[in-house]
Structures are given as structure tokens and as C-alpha cells.
Scaffold this motif. Structure first.
Motif, PDB file in Angstrom:
ATOM      1  N   GLU A  51       0.753  -1.105  -0.042  1.00 61.86           N
ATOM      2  CA  GLU A  51       0.004  -0.232  -0.078  1.00 61.86           C
ATOM      3  C   GLU A  51       1.049   1.296   0.091  1.00 61.86           C
ATOM      4  O   GLU A  51       0.600   2.084  -0.804  1.00 61.86           O
ATOM      5  CB  GLU A  51      -0.950  -0.080   1.198  1.00 61.86           C
ATOM      6  N   GLN A  52       1.809   1.209   0.690  1.00 63.98           N
ATOM      7  CA  GLN A  52       2.745   2.383   0.936  1.00 63.98           C
ATOM      8  C   GLN A  52       3.587   2.559  -0.306  1.00 63.98           C
ATOM      9  O   GLN A  52       4.259   3.618  -0.413  1.00 63.98           O
ATOM     10  CB  GLN A  52       3.323   2.358   2.377  1.00 63.98           C
ATOM     11  N   CYS A  53       4.083   1.563  -0.798  1.00 66.91           N
ATOM     12  CA  CYS A  53       5.235   1.669  -1.667  1.00 66.91           C
ATOM     13  C   CYS A  53       4.965   1.202  -3.356  1.00 66.91           C
ATOM     14  O   CYS A  53       5.645   0.716  -4.089  1.00 66.91           O
ATOM     15  CB  CYS A  53       6.167   0.478  -1.283  1.00 66.91           C
ATOM     16  N   ALA A  54       3.678   1.268  -3.770  1.00 64.81           N
ATOM     17  CA  ALA A  54       2.943   0.937  -4.903  1.00 64.81           C
ATOM     18  C   ALA A  54       3.347  -0.304  -5.275  1.00 64.81           C
ATOM     19  O   ALA A  54       4.144  -0.647  -6.469  1.00 64.81           O
ATOM     20  CB  ALA A  54       3.481   2.152  -6.057  1.00 64.81           C
ATOM     21  N   HIS A  78      -1.905  -0.220  -8.924  1.00 59.82           N
ATOM     22  CA  HIS A  78      -1.046   1.284  -8.884  1.00 59.82           C
ATOM     23  C   HIS A  78      -0.648   1.556 -10.013  1.00 59.82           C
ATOM     24  O   HIS A  78      -0.300   2.657 -10.533  1.00 59.82           O
ATOM     25  CB  HIS A  78      -0.080   0.898  -7.743  1.00 59.82           C
ATOM     26  N   ASP A  97      -0.916   8.743  -6.780  1.00 60.35           N
ATOM     27  CA  ASP A  97      -0.837   9.108  -5.155  1.00 60.35           C
ATOM     28  C   ASP A  97      -2.258   9.013  -4.572  1.00 60.35           C
ATOM     29  O   ASP A  97      -2.378   8.728  -3.345  1.00 60.35           O
ATOM     30  CB  ASP A  97      -0.303  10.519  -5.019  1.00 60.35           C
ATOM     31  N   MET A 140      -2.876   5.353  -3.789  1.00 57.01           N
ATOM     32  CA  MET A 140      -2.110   4.794  -2.613  1.00 57.01           C
ATOM     33  C   MET A 140      -2.829   5.334  -1.151  1.00 57.01           C
ATOM     34  O   MET A 140      -2.832   4.585  -0.342  1.00 57.01           O
ATOM     35  CB  MET A 140      -0.592   5.314  -2.590  1.00 57.01           C
ATOM     36  N   ASP A 179      -5.560   3.475  -0.438  1.00 53.50           N
ATOM     37  CA  ASP A 179      -5.375   2.033   0.014  1.00 53.50           C
ATOM     38  C   ASP A 179      -5.057   2.083   1.382  1.00 53.50           C
ATOM     39  O   ASP A 179      -5.411   1.038   2.242  1.00 53.50           O
ATOM     40  CB  ASP A 179      -4.118   1.403  -0.560  1.00 53.50           C
ATOM     41  N   LYS A 185       7.749  -0.663  -5.905  1.00 52.48           N
ATOM     42  CA  LYS A 185       8.596  -0.803  -4.582  1.00 52.48           C
ATOM     43  C   LYS A 185      10.035  -0.748  -4.716  1.00 52.48           C
ATOM     44  O   LYS A 185      10.720  -1.396  -4.195  1.00 52.48           O
ATOM     45  CB  LYS A 185       8.071  -2.412  -3.854  1.00 52.48           C
TER      46      LYS A 185
END
Length: 639
Positions: free
Chosen positions: A497-500, A505, A518, A521, A524, A580
Motif C-alpha cells: 500500500e505504501q510503496c506501490a 497502482h 498518489d 495509494m 489504500d 516498490k
């Protein structure tokens, strides 16, 4: 990990979300609800907390007088005009010097049941349990009505008494869910952390069951066979903080936040309609500004300029940024893997080759390899690390292939460590009873995707499989049956979720560029509590294991938000390179050259449970794809 619950009944009380009071007129309070019983709650919670199980019952009279109880009996009701609160706590104790049990009663008569770990904000001494430390802090809180009525700023009547309950809870770093009775203010507080890392379900009163109930997990009988009901918008359309529609099941995921119910002179202060006293649930804002920024999940640098992409030394810049992420990830893993004196004492009972206090849900992919390498840095080398890998296609599943490859890489970077790959193999056709049980754990989630993920996580967390001694350098090379005794499991949730890391994504980036990426994300992260965390927490903890999520540490989230989006991911590059991107650079810093190139695979695909489920329930993968099987709701007869 603990299991907590509360049953509030009697007293002519109907508890509703703040915007749903008018919709409650059709509910008539009854002490004999047709819903879940206290014994059923105990049974379900005990699986989460096998070390101890306790109950505490209080009765609150209409004038606010509090009467003590003698535990939680069979009955779920109370006398006329008396509200009954039954607290239940099942404990899996991993921290503290001496055993404790829940519910915990303070000197003032306040009661706390807590499920969580505190890694900052409140001091927890080495010889203390989290619940003990939290109760001591909550007991010092101001109990004036200003805070209860959602006026949380410091008020004149407080003086130097102390902080409010919302202020204390807002400072906690780490996952938590709690239920707290503040005796002095006659107020029930409850809630879960801002990212929903610990489960808490809520049952809102209905015509069939007018009680208000909170629980870490649903008992099986009230997950599988409970149909949705419509209650004139109560808890649903009337308050969009909760459900998305007016059709709700017996249980709902409690949205992240801090809530209270005041029972002070409830017959005078509540809105009384016919036979009922309607008491509103109040929601409080988070009181910590830094936490509020994380919840908003706003990144400063989203769209790069030409200069951002052209005028820099890519290799040096990448290493510097990756090193910042490595530092906070290292600290996060360290905090979550400290072995305290109580647990360390238990380990002395095991043979040397069985010492494995901490395990990893292990696919051999990027996230789990990073966690394994970091855990190796902090865990005493005399202990084994269990790598739990589940497959529905034995050695042919992609996650089994990458796990075997990952094991070799871990043995290369840390040859002194004993790495034990636990191969958990099964076939979906052999899991009818288990599937029905997991269905109750994922509830109120109810799609095939949820069930597939839930079964895979539940089996992996069991740690019950086989070890090939020839590749793990154990048992003279023999293949032997093994069940992991690790009570703490590291899980890679939150990294994608945080790093695509998801395919969608890449699609969003292709169609809408950096801004669209953005936004996806952010969505998410802000819905991870509802889509992932509650479900995953319930499935893993059902074995008396505690899941810990290093990628969802507050400092890790903050650090990743401070990094420009184009340094997090570069989605015009191939799969296994641009997605990521930042974590691939972290893996390289750790010497994990092979893991740095691993493509993303969700557990349902990597373990091949999705393929087997599609064949069983839809006839083929093609038919499942045409039916959008992942979002199809499950009916009991298809399990």
C-alpha cells in the motif's frame, strides 16, 4: 495478543451511533436477546488468548450508582432500570515479568481490557505488561464532562489533574484495541488505533438483539448463519462512519477511532422514546497532530520536475534515501522482537534446536526477505528463525519456489543462523471444516478473495508442516514433521500500500500519472483497516499467535511520506524493478540481491489457493475471471 469483549445490556438502554438516534424508535430493549451468548464469546476469545480468561461484571443504576458484580454469569441481562456491563478478557501474554490476567481493575474501580502493544507514547518498563502501564496512565486522566462530551481541549475545571482519555490514547505508538470503564465519569471508552491493526467488531442493537456488544472476533454461530438485517438506517445509512448501506450483518468492523458512551444519570440525560433510553455514541478526534498527519497521508512531493529526474547522481541518491528507510525499518523490527524476561523463561524449557521465539510469514518475496534479514540482526544467534510458507500446489507453487530460493540467500548472508523453512502443504478439497471456521474469522468480510487470503494466513500461522532437514541443515538431513512454537509472527502487511506494489497502482499511474497514483495509494492506506487488518488479525491470532506489522510502524509511515513519490516507485520501469523501488534498494543494502528482483505476488496467487478455489467454485480460472470471483460474496452452501 488478546481477545476482548463487552456486552452492555438492560436498563432500558439502546446504544446507537450519534446520527442514528431517531432510527432506534422501533427497538424495544430486552434482556433476552436472540444473539450471541457470553459463553460463545468466551469460547471464541479463548483461542486468541490461551494463557488466561477472565470476566468482570458491573451494574450501573439509572442514577449513576455503580454496583459490583461476581463475574459474568450465564445471563446477559440485568434488573429493570439497571444497565449491566460484562467485560471479558482472554490473554496471550508476551511482555512483563509476571503473569497478568484481564479484565484488569484499577484502584479507582475502573476496568480495562486491552489488546495491543505499546512501542512509544506511554512508558512501559521492562518488567511491566502493556495493560498494566496503560491502566496506570488512564487512571490519572481527568474525568470531567468536558472530555466526555467531546470537548477535549484542556478546560478550567481540570487544573493540573491530568490529560483526557483521548489525549492518552492518541499518544500510543503501536497497534491496539481497548474497552475501558472510567468509573468516576461513569463512561465507557472504546476504540482501535488509527490504522486498525487490531480487530474490534461491534454489534449495534437490533429488534432481535437490543444489546450493544464489542468483540475481537465473531463466534462461529453468529458469523456463518446470521443474515443481514435492515434497521431503518441504524448504524448504517444514518451514519456513514459505519456501514455503506442499511443492510448490515450482526457484526461490523468498528471504524478506527476513540468513542465513548456515558451512563451518568442515563434516564435523565438520554433521549427516552417509549420504552427505551437512547444513548448516543460519541466519536472523538485524535489529539496528536503528528498522528493526524499520518492519517491524512499527505505527501509533500508528488510530481517530479525535469530537474528532479535529470540533475542528480541516481546511484548515490538512491542509497541515501534507502538508508533512511532501512534505519526506521530496523528500529521497527527491533521494537517488535525484543524478547522479555517472561517469554525468555519459557524458551529455556525447549531443546536447543527448537528455540524459535519469533517466526515470519514467509513467501520468499521482497517484504518477507527484508523482515527476515532484519530479524536476524536483533535475535540472539542461538535461536532458530522459523519461516512459515504455505502452498496448495506443494513444490510447484510460486511462493514455495521463491521461499526455497530465499532460504538459500538468507543462509548465504547469515550462515551462523539456523533458518527453518516450515513447508505447510494442503489441498483445498480437504479443508471443508477449516473453511467454515475461517469464514467465521474473516466475518464480516465475505468474498471469495477474503476467504482465500484468510485460509492461507490461518494455515500459515498454525506453523504445522514439514521441514526438509537437508536444505535447513537440521535433523541429519531427514524430512520431519514439525509444528512451530513461535508465538510472535512478523508479517509484511502495509508494504504494498505504501510503496506501490499492486498491479492497480501501475494502471492508475499509466492512466492518470503521479497524482492518480498518489490518490490510489492514499485510498489504500486509509481503508486498510476495513479491507485487510481486522480480517488478517482475526485469522492469525486464532492460533494463539500475535501478528506484528513492522511496515505499519508510525515512524516507518512518516519516513515513507517524507520521501518524494518518484523515489518510492518508478512505474514506467518493468515489474520487479520499478514497483516498490525504495524497498528493492533497501534489500540491496541488506545484501539480498535475489530478493530485490522478486515480483509482487499476493498470497492467494503465490500459494495457488486462488486457482484451486476458482476451479472448485467456478469450474475454471477463466470462468472465475469472467465472474470477477474476487469480489463475489460467499453463500454458505458453496463452502
Amino acid at each position: 495478543m488478546c481477545g476482548i469483549a463487552l456486552v452492555l445490556s438492560g436498563g432500558r438502554i439502546v446504544v446507537v451511533p450519534s446520527a442514528a438516534a431517531a432510527a432506534a424508535a422501533g427497538i424495544h430493549p430486552s434482556d433476552e436477546g436472540k444473539g450471541v451468548t457470553v459463553d460463545e464469546l468466551k469460547e471464541a476469545l479463548r483461542r486468541r488468548g490461551p494463557d488466561s480468561l477472565g470476566c468482570e461484571r458491573l451494574r450501573v443504576c439509572a442514577d449513576g450508582t455503580v454496583l459490583g458484580g461476581d463475574g459474568c454469569g450465564v445471563g446477559d441481562g440485568g434488573d429493570v432500570g439497571v444497565a449491566e456491563l460484562c467485560f471479558i478478557g482472554a490473554t496471550l501474554q508476551l511482555r512483563g515479568a509476571v503473569p497478568v490476567s484481564q479484565p484488569m481493575v484499577g484502584h479507582s474501580g475502573s476496568v480495562l481490557v486491552f489488546n495491543g502493544e505499546i512501542y512509544g507514547g506511554i512508558h512501559v518498563a521492562d518488567d511491566q505488561n502493556d495493560t498494566q502501564s496503560l491502566l496506570a496512565s488512564l487512571e490519572s486522566c481527568c474525568s470531567c464532562d468536558c472530555h466526555v462530551l467531546v470537548r477535549d481541549e484542556t478546560c478550567s475545571c481540570c487544573g493540573s489533574v491530568g490529560k483526557s482519555v483521548p489525549q492518552i490514547l492518541s499518544t500510543i505508538k503501536g497497534p491496539w484495541a481497548l474497552i475501558y470503564w472510567q468509573k468516576d465519569s461513569k463512561t465507557l471508552w472504546f476504540g482501535r488505533d488509527a490504522f486498525g491493526r487490531r480487530s474490534l467488531l461491534v454489534h449495534w442493537p437490533t429488534p432481535d438483539d437490543s444489546r450493544f456488544i464489542l468483540s475481537s472476533v465473531s463466534p462461529r454461530s453468529f458469523a456463518i448463519n446470521t443474515s443481514a438485517s435492515t434497521v431503518n438506517g441504524l448504524g448504517s445509512g444514518a451514519n456513514n462512519e459505519f456501514s455503506d448501506s442499511t443492510n448490515m450483518s450482526y457484526w461490523e468492523e468498528l471504524p478506527c477511532g476513540i468513542y465513548n458512551i456515558q451512563l451518568k444519570d442515563f434516564e435523565k440525560n438520554a433521549m427516552c422514546i417509549k420504552e427505551a433510553c437512547i444513548i448516543k455514541v460519541r466519536k472523538h478526534e485524535w489529539m496528536d497532530s503528528s498522528l493526524d498527519k499520518l492519517i491524512q497521508w499527505k505527501r509533500k512531493s508528488i510530481v517530479p520536475t525535469v530537474d528532479d529526474l535529470s540533475f542528480r547522481n541516481p546511484t548515490e541518491a538512491d542509497k541515501n534515501i534507502a538508508y533512511k528507510v532501512l534505519i526506521v525499518l530496523r528500529e521497527s523490527v527491533m521494537l517488535r522482537t525484543n524478547v522479555n524476561r517472561l517469554f525468555e523463561g519459557d524458551l529455556t524449557k525447549l531443546k536447543d534446536d527448537e528455540l524459535a521465539p519469533i517466526a515470519i510469514l514467509f513467501s520468499g518475496g521482497l517484504d518477507s526477505m527484508i523482515l527476515a534479514a532484519l530479524l536476524d540482526q536483533f535475535l540472539d544467534s542461538k535461536w532458530t528463525i522459523d519461516l512459515l510458507n504455505v502452498s496448495f500446489d506443494e513444490q510447484l507453487a510460486p511462493d514455495r519456489i521463491s521461499a526455497l530460493s530465499g532460504l538459500k540467500e538468507l543462509q548465504r548472508i547469515s550462515p551462523i543462523r539456523r533458518w527453518r523453512l516450515v513447508e505447510i502443504d494442503t489441498a483445498l478439497t480437504h479443508l471443508k471444516e477449516e473453511s467454515e471456521h475461517v469464514m467465521s474469522l474473516i466475518h464480516p468480510s465475505n468474498t471469495y478473495m477474503d476467504l482465500n487470503i484468510g485460509i492461507a494466513l490461518w494455515l500459515a500461522a498454525s506453523g504445522d508442516g514439514w521441514v526438509d532437514g537437508s536444505i535447513c541443515n537440521m535433523k541429519e538431513g531427514s524430512r520431519y514433521k514439525y509444528k512451530s512454537t513461535s508465538r510472535v509472527l512478523l508479517v509484511g502487511s502495509g508494504a504494498d500500500e505504501q510503496c506501490a506494489g499492486y498491479g492497480r497502482h501501475r494502471t492508475k499511474y499509466r492512466l492518470g500519472g503521479w497524482v492518480s497514483l498518489d490518490e490510489e495509494m492514499r485510498l489504500d492506506v486509509q481503508r486498510i483497516w476495513k479491507r485487510n487488518m481486522g480480517r488478517d488479525d482475526r485469522c492469525i491470532s486464532d492460533h494463539g499467535k500475535e501478528a506484528r506489522f513492522p511496515f505499519l510502524d508510525e515512524n516507518v509511515i512518516r519516513t515513507l511520506l517524507e520521501i518524494p513519490l518518484w523515489e518510492i516507485a518508478k512505474l514506467d520501469e518493468p515489474v520487479g524493478k520499478g514497483d516498490k523501488k525504495i524497498l528493492r534498494e533497501v534489500a540491496n543494502l541488506l545484501g539480498l540481491k535475489g530478493a530485490a528482483l522478486q515480483p509482487k505476488r499476493a498470497i492467494q496467487f503465490g500459494s495457488r489457493i486462488a486457482r484451486e478455489s476458482n476451479r472448485k467454485n467456478f469450474g475454471s480460472n477463466r470462468a472465475a475471471n469472467q465472474a470477477s470471483a474476487g469480489s463475489v460474496e460467499i453463500h454458505q452452501h458453496t463452502l
